[in-house]
Design a protein around this motif. Structure first.
Motif, short mmCIF file in Angstrom:
data_model
loop_
_atom_site.label_atom_id
_atom_site.label_comp_id
_atom_site.label_asym_id
_atom_site.label_seq_id
_atom_site.Cartn_x
_atom_site.Cartn_y
_atom_site.Cartn_z
N ALA A 5 0.82 -1.22 0.00
CA ALA A 5 0.00 0.00 0.00
C ALA A 5 0.85 1.27 0.00
O ALA A 5 0.50 2.25 -0.66
CB ALA A 5 -0.97 -0.01 1.18
N LYS A 6 1.96 1.25 0.70
CA LYS A 6 2.80 2.46 0.77
C LYS A 6 3.51 2.76 -0.56
O LYS A 6 3.91 3.89 -0.80
CB LYS A 6 3.80 2.38 1.92
CG LYS A 6 4.88 1.36 1.76
CD LYS A 6 5.80 1.34 2.96
CE LYS A 6 6.80 0.21 2.84
NZ LYS A 6 7.28 -0.24 4.11
N PHE A 7 3.65 1.75 -1.42
CA PHE A 7 4.32 1.95 -2.71
C PHE A 7 3.33 2.28 -3.82
O PHE A 7 3.71 2.82 -4.85
CB PHE A 7 5.09 0.68 -3.11
CG PHE A 7 6.21 0.33 -2.16
CD1 PHE A 7 7.38 1.06 -2.14
CD2 PHE A 7 6.07 -0.74 -1.29
CE1 PHE A 7 8.41 0.73 -1.26
CE2 PHE A 7 7.09 -1.07 -0.41
CZ PHE A 7 8.25 -0.32 -0.39
N ALA A 8 2.07 1.91 -3.64
CA ALA A 8 1.07 2.05 -4.70
C ALA A 8 0.64 3.49 -4.88
O ALA A 8 0.64 4.28 -3.93
CB ALA A 8 -0.14 1.18 -4.36
N ASN A 9 0.25 3.84 -6.11
CA ASN A 9 -0.31 5.16 -6.37
C ASN A 9 -1.74 5.06 -6.89
O ASN A 9 -2.41 6.06 -7.10
CB ASN A 9 0.57 5.94 -7.35
CG ASN A 9 0.76 5.21 -8.67
OD1 ASN A 9 0.12 4.21 -8.95
ND2 ASN A 9 1.67 5.73 -9.48
N LYS A 10 -2.21 3.81 -7.09
CA LYS A 10 -3.56 3.59 -7.59
C LYS A 10 -4.05 2.23 -7.09
O LYS A 10 -3.26 1.29 -6.97
CB LYS A 10 -3.54 3.62 -9.12
CG LYS A 10 -4.87 3.62 -9.79
CD LYS A 10 -4.66 3.72 -11.31
CE LYS A 10 -5.88 4.27 -11.98
NZ LYS A 10 -5.68 4.43 -13.43
N ILE A 11 -5.34 2.14 -6.82
CA ILE A 11 -5.96 0.86 -6.46
C ILE A 11 -7.14 0.63 -7.39
O ILE A 11 -8.04 1.47 -7.48
CB ILE A 11 -6.48 0.86 -5.00
CG1 ILE A 11 -5.33 1.09 -4.00
CG2 ILE A 11 -7.20 -0.47 -4.69
CD1 ILE A 11 -5.81 1.31 -2.57
N GLU A 12 -7.10 -0.49 -8.10
CA GLU A 12 -8.24 -0.94 -8.89
C GLU A 12 -8.90 -2.02 -8.05
O GLU A 12 -8.38 -3.14 -7.95
CB GLU A 12 -7.79 -1.50 -10.25
CG GLU A 12 -7.23 -0.47 -11.20
CD GLU A 12 -8.27 0.49 -11.77
OE1 GLU A 12 -9.48 0.30 -11.53
OE2 GLU A 12 -7.87 1.44 -12.46
N LEU A 13 -10.01 -1.69 -7.42
CA LEU A 13 -10.67 -2.62 -6.50
C LEU A 13 -12.04 -3.00 -7.03
O LEU A 13 -12.84 -2.14 -7.36
CB LEU A 13 -10.82 -1.98 -5.12
CG LEU A 13 -11.49 -2.85 -4.05
CD1 LEU A 13 -10.61 -4.05 -3.69
CD2 LEU A 13 -11.81 -2.04 -2.82
N THR A 14 -12.28 -4.30 -7.10
CA THR A 14 -13.62 -4.79 -7.37
C THR A 14 -14.24 -5.10 -6.02
O THR A 14 -13.77 -5.99 -5.31
CB THR A 14 -13.59 -6.05 -8.25
OG1 THR A 14 -12.94 -5.73 -9.48
CG2 THR A 14 -15.01 -6.55 -8.53
N ARG A 15 -15.24 -4.32 -5.64
CA ARG A 15 -15.90 -4.52 -4.34
C ARG A 15 -17.07 -5.48 -4.56
O ARG A 15 -18.05 -5.13 -5.22
CB ARG A 15 -16.39 -3.20 -3.77
CG ARG A 15 -17.11 -3.32 -2.45
CD ARG A 15 -16.22 -3.84 -1.33
NE ARG A 15 -15.31 -2.80 -0.85
CZ ARG A 15 -14.26 -3.04 -0.07
NH1 ARG A 15 -13.99 -4.27 0.33
NH2 ARG A 15 -13.49 -2.06 0.31
N VAL A 16 -16.94 -6.69 -4.03
CA VAL A 16 -17.99 -7.70 -4.14
C VAL A 16 -19.00 -7.42 -3.03
O VAL A 16 -18.63 -7.36 -1.85
CB VAL A 16 -17.40 -9.12 -4.02
CG1 VAL A 16 -18.49 -10.17 -4.14
CG2 VAL A 16 -16.31 -9.34 -5.08
N HIS A 17 -20.27 -7.26 -3.40
CA HIS A 17 -21.29 -6.85 -2.43
C HIS A 17 -21.85 -8.06 -1.68
O HIS A 17 -22.99 -8.48 -1.87
CB HIS A 17 -22.38 -6.02 -3.11
CG HIS A 17 -21.83 -4.76 -3.70
ND1 HIS A 17 -21.23 -3.77 -2.94
CD2 HIS A 17 -21.73 -4.34 -4.98
CE1 HIS A 17 -20.82 -2.80 -3.72
NE2 HIS A 17 -21.10 -3.12 -4.97
N ALA A 18 -20.99 -8.59 -0.81
CA ALA A 18 -21.33 -9.71 0.08
C ALA A 18 -20.23 -9.74 1.13
O ALA A 18 -19.20 -9.09 0.99
CB ALA A 18 -21.37 -11.02 -0.70
N SER A 19 -20.47 -10.49 2.21
CA SER A 19 -19.44 -10.71 3.23
C SER A 19 -19.21 -12.21 3.35
O SER A 19 -20.14 -12.99 3.18
CB SER A 19 -19.87 -10.15 4.58
OG SER A 19 -19.72 -8.75 4.58
N PHE A 20 -17.98 -12.59 3.61
CA PHE A 20 -17.61 -14.00 3.68
C PHE A 20 -16.89 -14.25 4.99
O PHE A 20 -15.76 -13.82 5.19
CB PHE A 20 -16.71 -14.37 2.50
CG PHE A 20 -17.41 -14.22 1.18
CD1 PHE A 20 -18.02 -15.30 0.58
CD2 PHE A 20 -17.47 -12.99 0.54
CE1 PHE A 20 -18.68 -15.17 -0.65
CE2 PHE A 20 -18.12 -12.84 -0.68
CZ PHE A 20 -18.73 -13.93 -1.27
#
Length: 163
Positions: free
Chosen positions: A104-119
Motif C-alpha cells: 500500500a505504501k508503494f502504490a499510487n492507484k488501487i483498482e478494487l472490485t468490491r464484491v457486495h457480500a461478506s464472507f
C-alpha cells in the motif's frame, strides 16, 4: 494494486477465491496484460499456470524456491520487486493479503472490485482503504446476473497528493 474484495475485505480462503465473476476476470486480464505483476508465492501457486502476456514477480522467503518459466522472476522481498518495476510506466501488485498490506505504501492507484457480500470463512483480507490517503476517482456498478452470483462495483482509487 488490483484486487477483488468483499464488503468485509475478504479476498479468499484456502488459497482460493470465494466467488466466480467472469467479467471481473476479463477486466483483470485487460488491465494487467502486457505488464509486470507482483505477487506472493501462494498467489502464484493458486494459478493453474502462469498468466499469459505478463511478467510474474514472485515474492517468497524460501531462498531455494524456483520456477522454471521464462515469464517468472523469483525474489525475496517486496522492496526487491519494487526495484524491478521502478522504470515501468505501469505494474501491478496482485496479492495476496500480506503483499497488499506491505504494498500500500508503494502504490499510487488501487483498482478494487468490491464484491457486495461478506464472507465469514475467509482467511485472507485486503487492507482497509484509508480515505484520508486515497481519493475515489471512478466507480462502475455491475448487478448480479445469470453469470455473476453477486453484485459488484469497480472502484478506482488514486493516492492523494501530500501538501
Amino acid at each position: 494494486m488490483i484486487a477483488a474484495a468483499a464488503e468485509n475485505n475478504a479476498l479468499g480462503a484456502n488459497n482460493d477465491l470465494l466467488w466466480h465473476l467472469p467479467d471481473d476476470f476479463k477486466r483483470f486480464k485487460q488491465i494487467t496484460s502486457g505488464h509486470k505483476i507482483i505477487m506472493g508465492r501462494k498467489t502464484f501457486e493458486s494459478f493453474p499456470k502462469p498468466l499469459p502476456n505478463r511478467t510474474h514477480i514472485i515474492i517468497t522467503r524460501d531462498k531455494n524456491y524456483t520456477v522454471s518459466h521464462s515469464t517468472c522472476i523469483v525474489i525475496h522481498s517486496l522492496e526487491e520487486a519494487i526495484d524491478l518495476v521502478r522504470n515501468e510506466a505501469v505494474s501491478f501488485i496482485i496479492g495476496g493479503g500480506e503483499i497488499y498490506k506491505q504494498g500500500a505504501k508503494f502504490a499510487n492507484k488501487i483498482e478494487l472490485t468490491r464484491v457486495h457480500a461478506s464472507f465469514e470463512n475467509a482467511d485472507t483480507f485486503f487492507p482497509e482503504i484509508d480515505e484520508s490517503e486515497w481519493q475515489l476517482e471512478n466507480e462502475q456498478y455491475h448487478p448480479k446476473d445469470e453469470r455473476h452470483k453477486y453484485d459488484f462495483t469497480y472502484l478506482t482509487y488514486v493516492k492523494k497528493q501530500r501538501k
